[in-house]
Scaffold this motif. Structure first.
Motif, PDB file in Angstrom:
ATOM      1  N   MET A 150      -0.231  15.844  -0.919  1.00 24.59           N
ATOM      2  CA  MET A 150       0.340  14.876  -1.859  1.00 24.59           C
ATOM      3  C   MET A 150      -0.549  14.663  -3.084  1.00 24.59           C
ATOM      4  O   MET A 150      -0.064  14.405  -4.181  1.00 24.59           O
ATOM      5  CB  MET A 150       0.595  13.543  -1.162  1.00 24.59           C
ATOM      6  CG  MET A 150      -0.657  12.759  -0.803  1.00 24.59           C
ATOM      7  SD  MET A 150      -0.270  11.179  -0.022  1.00 24.59           S
ATOM      8  CE  MET A 150      -1.750  10.246  -0.406  1.00 24.59           C
ATOM      9  N   SER A 151      -1.857  14.798  -2.908  1.00 20.72           N
ATOM     10  CA  SER A 151      -2.791  14.562  -4.007  1.00 20.72           C
ATOM     11  C   SER A 151      -4.040  15.406  -3.815  1.00 20.72           C
ATOM     12  O   SER A 151      -4.380  15.791  -2.688  1.00 20.72           O
ATOM     13  CB  SER A 151      -3.173  13.079  -4.073  1.00 20.72           C
ATOM     14  OG  SER A 151      -4.099  12.829  -5.106  1.00 20.72           O
ATOM     15  N   ASN A 152      -4.717  15.686  -4.929  1.00 24.92           N
ATOM     16  CA  ASN A 152      -6.030  16.331  -4.862  1.00 24.92           C
ATOM     17  C   ASN A 152      -7.153  15.307  -4.794  1.00 24.92           C
ATOM     18  O   ASN A 152      -8.317  15.671  -4.619  1.00 24.92           O
ATOM     19  CB  ASN A 152      -6.227  17.243  -6.073  1.00 24.92           C
ATOM     20  CG  ASN A 152      -5.338  18.477  -6.009  1.00 24.92           C
ATOM     21  OD1 ASN A 152      -5.301  19.173  -5.006  1.00 24.92           O
ATOM     22  ND2 ASN A 152      -4.606  18.734  -7.079  1.00 24.92           N
ATOM     23  N   THR A 153      -6.791  14.046  -4.947  1.00 24.52           N
ATOM     24  CA  THR A 153      -7.757  12.947  -4.862  1.00 24.52           C
ATOM     25  C   THR A 153      -7.645  12.293  -3.501  1.00 24.52           C
ATOM     26  O   THR A 153      -6.541  11.984  -3.041  1.00 24.52           O
ATOM     27  CB  THR A 153      -7.489  11.899  -5.955  1.00 24.52           C
ATOM     28  OG1 THR A 153      -7.512  12.529  -7.228  1.00 24.52           O
ATOM     29  CG2 THR A 153      -8.526  10.791  -5.909  1.00 24.52           C
ATOM     30  N   GLN A 154      -8.771  12.063  -2.853  1.00 20.07           N
ATOM     31  CA  GLN A 154      -8.755  11.477  -1.518  1.00 20.07           C
ATOM     32  C   GLN A 154      -8.576   9.959  -1.576  1.00 20.07           C
ATOM     33  O   GLN A 154      -9.413   9.269  -2.135  1.00 20.07           O
ATOM     34  CB  GLN A 154     -10.049  11.812  -0.775  1.00 20.07           C
ATOM     35  CG  GLN A 154     -10.140  11.227   0.628  1.00 20.07           C
ATOM     36  CD  GLN A 154      -8.986  11.682   1.518  1.00 20.07           C
ATOM     37  OE1 GLN A 154      -8.577  12.832   1.491  1.00 20.07           O
ATOM     38  NE2 GLN A 154      -8.448  10.766   2.302  1.00 20.07           N
ATOM     39  N   PRO A 155      -7.481   9.421  -1.018  1.00 20.91           N
ATOM     40  CA  PRO A 155      -7.332   7.964  -0.968  1.00 20.91           C
ATOM     41  C   PRO A 155      -8.364   7.352  -0.025  1.00 20.91           C
ATOM     42  O   PRO A 155      -8.783   7.987   0.952  1.00 20.91           O
ATOM     43  CB  PRO A 155      -5.921   7.766  -0.413  1.00 20.91           C
ATOM     44  CG  PRO A 155      -5.273   9.103  -0.447  1.00 20.91           C
ATOM     45  CD  PRO A 155      -6.359  10.111  -0.389  1.00 20.91           C
ATOM     46  N   ILE A 219       2.767   8.639  -0.116  1.00 18.12           N
ATOM     47  CA  ILE A 219       3.410   9.648  -0.962  1.00 18.12           C
ATOM     48  C   ILE A 219       4.334   8.976  -1.976  1.00 18.12           C
ATOM     49  O   ILE A 219       4.238   9.214  -3.181  1.00 18.12           O
ATOM     50  CB  ILE A 219       4.212  10.653  -0.114  1.00 18.12           C
ATOM     51  CG1 ILE A 219       3.303  11.381   0.885  1.00 18.12           C
ATOM     52  CG2 ILE A 219       4.931  11.667  -1.021  1.00 18.12           C
ATOM     53  CD1 ILE A 219       4.048  12.301   1.848  1.00 18.12           C
ATOM     54  N   ILE A 220       5.229   8.110  -1.502  1.00 21.27           N
ATOM     55  CA  ILE A 220       6.246   7.553  -2.394  1.00 21.27           C
ATOM     56  C   ILE A 220       5.677   6.526  -3.363  1.00 21.27           C
ATOM     57  O   ILE A 220       6.311   6.222  -4.381  1.00 21.27           O
ATOM     58  CB  ILE A 220       7.426   6.946  -1.598  1.00 21.27           C
ATOM     59  CG1 ILE A 220       6.978   5.741  -0.772  1.00 21.27           C
ATOM     60  CG2 ILE A 220       8.068   8.001  -0.717  1.00 21.27           C
ATOM     61  CD1 ILE A 220       8.122   5.060  -0.024  1.00 21.27           C
TER      62      ILE A 220
END
Length: 319
Positions: A150-155, A219-220
């Protein structure tokens, strides 16, 4: 009005194409891959995109673990251990056992073949983005479908419990999901390249029966995702049977965020963009409540025990 326009748009595309051809699935790491097993049997691999939750990604035993992404990869190439929905089937654990003998306790029990994939991912991340690494690995495994983290940045995620603030894996593994949950807190991130476009270009989007709070919501809630979902036809499969989560601590997380721990609570999370909601055939008592918010509600068997169950539900969704 939005629902009518989206329904007409989807119908027009289906009439032109004859059948659904481009599909995007929003996935976590347990419930949705079961459905994915059925879907991949009835559509062309190249027509499928899976956007995968990365909230749980972290480093363990010196390697980068992206459990949900790896589970989706293993599912698509028929290597998944579908008893645990984690790791590879028929893996060995020699490295894990030797580490234990040396006095090193691993938070995660990682198989030898699975560890090799994670070692490669760890090394590749020194030079490439996560989505590029996933592309390299899924190609090496012979997977023709598109897999997008979903992202390249880690939440950053924290579970607020009665036993203090815990990391996600401390809550799941060390505390075995037992503490009472007061809140689930995670940082917002930007969507990886191609995530918004894959939704916009799909004939239909499927939200699998994954944890709504820690698998799908991350994701959303990324910028641009809900807007994209409002302009395509979206189907979701409930992750609850009555008030019991299909897997994991979804019930605790739902109540911590102020939602009822049932299919009605999930509908209230997705109502702004959801066109079709599939709940279990034993949950007819909820149907009329949900129909106040979701245009179409279907009663089906969503307990996916056999491949026949998975293919039948997949066909129902796509046809």
């Amino acid at each position: 009005m939005r629902q009518v326009l989206v329904n007409l748009f989807a119908m027009k595309k289906l009439i032109c194409l004859g059948s659904v051809t481009m599909i995007t699935i929003l996935s976590g790491g347990t419930g949705t891959p079961k459905l994915l097993q059925g879907i991949k049997e009835i559509i062309k691999a190249k027509d499928l995109t899976v956007i995968v939750n990365t909230l749980e990604n972290n480093y363990f035993s010196g390697v980068y673990v992206s459990a949900d992404v790896d589970t989706v990869m293993y599912t698509l190439c028929d290597l998944i251990n579908d008893k645990t929905w984690y790791g590879r089937v028929d893996d060995t654990f020699y490295t894990h056992e030797v580490l234990e003998e040396l006095g090193f306790h691993e938070t995660l029990r990682i198989g030898d073949k699975d560890r090799a994939l994670k070692i490669q991912k760890t090394e590749l991340l020194k030079e490439y983005s996560l989505q590029d690494v996933v592309k390299i690995q899924k190609n090496a495994l012979g997977i023709e479908s598109t897999i997008l983290p979903m992202s390249n940045t880690q939440p950053h995620v924290t579970i607020d419990t009665d036993e203090g603030m815990l990391s996600f894996h401390d809550f799941l593994i060390t505390h075995q999901s037992k503490p009472h949950v007061n809140d689930v807190i995670y940082s917002p991130v930007e969507a990886a390249d191609g995530v918004i476009e894959s939704i916009e270009n799909s004939d239909t989007v499927i939200i699998g029966p994954s944890n709504p709070i820690t698998s799908i919501n991350p994701i959303i809630n990324m910028p641009g995702v809900k807007k994209a979902l409002k302009n395509v036809y979206v189907t979701s499969v409930s992750p609850f049977i009555s008030n019991n989560a299909i897997s994991g601590p979804a019930s605790k997380f739902m109540m911590a965020k102020g939602y009822s721990n049932d299919c009605v609570g999930v509908a209230s999370i997705y109502k702004d963009f959801l066109n079709h909601y599939i709940i279990n055939n034993t949950d007819d008592k909820y149907k009329h409540i949900i129909e106040n918010e979701i245009p179409k509600v279907s009663l089906e068997n969503i307990i996916l025990k056999t491949m026949e169950d998975k293919i039948k539900l997949a066909k129902m969704i796509l046809e």
